[in-house]
Write a protein that holds these residues in place. Structure first.
Motif, PDB file in Angstrom:
ATOM      1  N   PHE A 180     -24.481  65.108 -64.147  1.00  0.00           N
ATOM      2  CA  PHE A 180     -23.841  65.442 -62.880  1.00  0.00           C
ATOM      3  C   PHE A 180     -23.910  64.281 -61.900  1.00  0.00           C
ATOM      4  N   ASP A 181     -22.759  63.916 -61.358  1.00  0.00           N
ATOM      5  CA  ASP A 181     -22.661  62.863 -60.353  1.00  0.00           C
ATOM      6  C   ASP A 181     -22.601  63.529 -58.987  1.00  0.00           C
ATOM      7  N   VAL A 182     -23.652  63.364 -58.206  1.00  0.00           N
ATOM      8  CA  VAL A 182     -23.760  64.064 -56.936  1.00  0.00           C
ATOM      9  C   VAL A 182     -22.631  63.688 -55.981  1.00  0.00           C
ATOM     10  N   ALA A 183     -22.353  62.408 -55.860  1.00  0.00           N
ATOM     11  CA  ALA A 183     -21.338  61.947 -54.910  1.00  0.00           C
ATOM     12  C   ALA A 183     -19.940  62.424 -55.287  1.00  0.00           C
ATOM     13  N   LYS A 184     -19.715  62.612 -56.599  1.00  0.00           N
ATOM     14  CA  LYS A 184     -18.377  62.990 -57.060  1.00  0.00           C
ATOM     15  C   LYS A 184     -18.264  64.463 -57.411  1.00  0.00           C
ATOM     16  N   ASN A 185     -19.397  65.152 -57.516  1.00  0.00           N
ATOM     17  CA  ASN A 185     -19.430  66.587 -57.786  1.00  0.00           C
ATOM     18  C   ASN A 185     -18.789  66.958 -59.119  1.00  0.00           C
ATOM     19  N   TYR A 186     -19.080  66.157 -60.143  1.00  0.00           N
ATOM     20  CA  TYR A 186     -18.646  66.536 -61.482  1.00  0.00           C
ATOM     21  C   TYR A 186     -19.639  66.049 -62.525  1.00  0.00           C
ATOM     22  N   GLY A 187     -19.555  66.670 -63.725  1.00  0.00           N
ATOM     23  CA  GLY A 187     -20.435  66.302 -64.817  1.00  0.00           C
ATOM     24  C   GLY A 187     -21.358  67.443 -65.220  1.00  0.00           C
ATOM     25  N   TYR A 188     -22.312  67.122 -66.089  1.00  0.00           N
ATOM     26  CA  TYR A 188     -23.212  68.109 -66.682  1.00  0.00           C
ATOM     27  C   TYR A 188     -24.476  68.287 -65.843  1.00  0.00           C
ATOM     28  N   THR A 189     -24.864  69.543 -65.607  1.00  0.00           N
ATOM     29  CA  THR A 189     -26.112  69.868 -64.911  1.00  0.00           C
ATOM     30  C   THR A 189     -27.045  70.576 -65.886  1.00  0.00           C
ATOM     31  N   ASP A 190     -28.244  70.038 -66.037  1.00  0.00           N
ATOM     32  CA  ASP A 190     -29.221  70.565 -66.992  1.00  0.00           C
ATOM     33  C   ASP A 190     -29.965  71.759 -66.397  1.00  0.00           C
ATOM     34  N   TYR A 191     -30.738  72.427 -67.259  1.00  0.00           N
ATOM     35  CA  TYR A 191     -31.547  73.565 -66.832  1.00  0.00           C
ATOM     36  C   TYR A 191     -32.504  73.173 -65.693  1.00  0.00           C
ATOM     37  N   THR A 192     -32.731  74.098 -64.776  1.00  0.00           N
ATOM     38  CA  THR A 192     -33.675  73.998 -63.648  1.00  0.00           C
ATOM     39  C   THR A 192     -33.374  72.821 -62.718  1.00  0.00           C
ATOM     40  N   ARG A 193     -32.158  72.338 -62.707  1.00  0.00           N
ATOM     41  CA  ARG A 193     -31.787  71.270 -61.779  1.00  0.00           C
ATOM     42  C   ARG A 193     -31.246  71.830 -60.464  1.00  0.00           C
ATOM     43  N   GLU A 194     -30.885  73.092 -60.458  1.00  0.00           N
ATOM     44  CA  GLU A 194     -30.390  73.721 -59.240  1.00  0.00           C
ATOM     45  C   GLU A 194     -31.309  74.869 -58.845  1.00  0.00           C
ATOM     46  N   GLN A 195     -31.261  75.233 -57.591  1.00  0.00           N
ATOM     47  CA  GLN A 195     -32.104  76.314 -57.090  1.00  0.00           C
ATOM     48  C   GLN A 195     -31.338  77.054 -55.988  1.00  0.00           C
ATOM     49  N   GLY A 196     -30.677  78.158 -56.378  1.00  0.00           N
ATOM     50  CA  GLY A 196     -29.876  78.917 -55.431  1.00  0.00           C
ATOM     51  C   GLY A 196     -30.693  79.487 -54.298  1.00  0.00           C
ATOM     52  N   ASP A 197     -31.920  79.920 -54.599  1.00  0.00           N
ATOM     53  CA  ASP A 197     -32.818  80.480 -53.599  1.00  0.00           C
ATOM     54  C   ASP A 197     -34.154  79.754 -53.704  1.00  0.00           C
ATOM     55  N   PRO A 198     -34.519  78.974 -52.679  1.00  0.00           N
ATOM     56  CA  PRO A 198     -35.761  78.194 -52.741  1.00  0.00           C
ATOM     57  C   PRO A 198     -37.016  79.036 -52.938  1.00  0.00           C
ATOM     58  N   SER A 199     -36.962  80.331 -52.625  1.00  0.00           N
ATOM     59  CA  SER A 199     -38.133  81.188 -52.785  1.00  0.00           C
ATOM     60  C   SER A 199     -38.239  81.775 -54.181  1.00  0.00           C
ATOM     61  N   LYS A 200     -37.243  81.536 -55.021  1.00  0.00           N
ATOM     62  CA  LYS A 200     -37.230  82.069 -56.378  1.00  0.00           C
ATOM     63  C   LYS A 200     -37.415  80.939 -57.384  1.00  0.00           C
ATOM     64  N   ALA A 201     -37.417  81.303 -58.659  1.00  0.00           N
ATOM     65  CA  ALA A 201     -37.520  80.301 -59.711  1.00  0.00           C
ATOM     66  C   ALA A 201     -36.283  79.411 -59.720  1.00  0.00           C
ATOM     67  N   LYS A 202     -36.441  78.190 -60.197  1.00  0.00           N
ATOM     68  CA  LYS A 202     -35.288  77.311 -60.357  1.00  0.00           C
ATOM     69  C   LYS A 202     -34.301  77.948 -61.337  1.00  0.00           C
ATOM     70  N   ASP A 203     -33.031  77.719 -61.094  1.00  0.00           N
ATOM     71  CA  ASP A 203     -31.990  78.377 -61.879  1.00  0.00           C
ATOM     72  C   ASP A 203     -32.041  77.935 -63.335  1.00  0.00           C
ATOM     73  N   PHE A 204     -32.218  78.915 -64.226  1.00  0.00           N
ATOM     74  CA  PHE A 204     -32.272  78.592 -65.648  1.00  0.00           C
ATOM     75  C   PHE A 204     -30.888  78.790 -66.251  1.00  0.00           C
ATOM     76  N   LYS A 205     -30.094  77.755 -66.128  1.00  0.00           N
ATOM     77  CA  LYS A 205     -28.726  77.744 -66.641  1.00  0.00           C
ATOM     78  C   LYS A 205     -28.326  76.292 -66.846  1.00  0.00           C
ATOM     79  N   GLU A 206     -27.273  76.077 -67.595  1.00  0.00           N
ATOM     80  CA  GLU A 206     -26.667  74.763 -67.688  1.00  0.00           C
ATOM     81  C   GLU A 206     -25.189  74.909 -67.378  1.00  0.00           C
ATOM     82  N   CYS A 207     -24.587  73.863 -66.870  1.00  0.00           N
ATOM     83  CA  CYS A 207     -23.188  73.977 -66.474  1.00  0.00           C
ATOM     84  C   CYS A 207     -22.498  72.621 -66.544  1.00  0.00           C
TER      85      CYS A 207
END
Length: 348
Positions: A68-95
């Motif tokens: 995933f390229d942050v500046a361009k907002n495209y590419g592959y995001t690995d598991y636990t790289r995103e966190q929709g809710d900071p009080s919860k576990a890191k998001d276990f998904k890939e996209c």
């Protein structure tokens, strides 16, 4: 009697009735279904086959070559790289994000089209997606056109005199933050989160609201998991069901929800609702979840000025703020869900 509370809006029905139902659902719940769209079952099946092939057959090291390229907002995001809710576990998904889209010439992810040779010069795109370029481009264009149709109905429902007030701000060929995203949620977590950690191990995405204008979602039958918090005052969650279309050969009704940007733009008249993905292995499902999402944003230079609507003025939450551009709004929100990545533009 319907077993779910969500409105199903048929785009083939008269616009006056459709627009009224759309605004009602957008105001009271922020989630609804759209039927009568242009996606065929055959096309959606092909998209899901492509997604499954990519996530299950592509070696991990190869996925990371297109990270995933942050500046361009495209590419592959690995598991636990995103966190929709900071009080919860890191998001276990890939996209995988398809971004930097020009809907006029069908380019994305750094592609460029050679007009002299009438051929596509591919940029930062995995070979599998290059091979299925026609399917991807056609799907992206259909998503964007559907989003424009929905925004046009809001113009009618809100009584805006300028008929193209919204549609003119969702252009085909201007810089924008629109993204088509392929998502894969494994049935089981393997990142060490369990009940003893105090974090719900069944969550794949913690509670969050989207930050764009509107989101369009394709989901598969038997792969439930999406839940909506219809009442923000209590911790109760409503499952979003899988529905079938009333039209033969059509893909299922598309789930639509509205984001923080559109809620901000309409002073809260259009609601941005929290939602999450929750998977209970052995209780509600027996396989991974795949979904396909299209995040819709206005043109980057669109100023989120007050909408000239008496409906909004008489029903708003009264919250006002200095106008910002869609570019500035997205820039301020996008980095919140990316773990350990600095602030960035979000659009190219």
């Amino acid at each position: 009697m319907s077993s779910h509370p969500f409105q199903v809006i048929d785009l083939c029905a008269p616009a006056e009735e459709t627009s009224r139902l759309l605004l009602e659902a957008a105001n009271t719940q922020g989630f609804l279904f759209i039927d009568g769209h242009s996606f065929s079952q055959q096309q959606v099946d092909a998209l899901f086959r492509l997604s499954m092939e990519y996530f299950t057959n592509t070696p991990h090291h190869e996925k990371l070559q297109y990270a995933f390229d942050v500046a361009k907002n495209y590419g592959y995001t690995d598991y636990t790289r995103e966190q929709g809710d900071p009080s919860k576990a890191k998001d276990f998904k890939e996209c995988y994000n398809f971004g930097s889209i020009n809907f006029s010439n069908g380019t994305y992810n750094g592609q460029s089209r050679s007009t002299s040779e009438n051929c596509m010069q591919h940029g930062e795109v995995p070979p599998l997606f290059t091979y299925h370029n026609d399917l991807i481009v056609d799907s992206i264009k259909k998503f964007h056109e559907l989003a424009r149709n929905i925004m046009g109905l809001f113009t009618v429902a809100l009584g805006i005199i300028q008929e193209d007030f919204f549609v003119s701000r969702f252009s085909d060929d201007k810089k924008n933050g629109c993204v088509m995203r392929l998502l894969h949620y494994p049935l089981f977590r393997d990142d060490g989160v369990d009940g003893s950690s105090g974090i719900d191990p069944t969550l794949r995405i913690g509670p969050h609201s989207d930050y764009g204008a509107l989101t369009l979602l394709l989901q598969k039958e038997g792969e439930q998991g999406l839940e909506v918090q219809l009442d923000p005052g209590c911790d109760q969650w409503t499952k979003v069901p899988f529905l079938t279309s009333r039209y033969e050969g059509s893909a299922p009704p598309i789930v639509v929800n509205f984001g923080d940007m559109l809620s901000f733009w309409t002073k809260g008249v259009i609601r941005s609702t929290k939602h999450r993905v929750k998977i209970d292995p052995g209780e509600t499902r027996s396989s991974d979840r795949y979904s396909i999402v299209f995040f819709t944003h206005p043109d980057a230079d669109t100023t989120l000025d007050p909408v000239p609507s008496r409906v909004i003025e008489s029903n708003s939450n009264g919250i006002g703020a200095p106008p910002v551009t869609a570019y500035e709004y997205l820039s301020a929100h996008l980095s919140r869900v990316i773990n350990s990545i600095p602030s960035h533009d979000g659009m190219v």
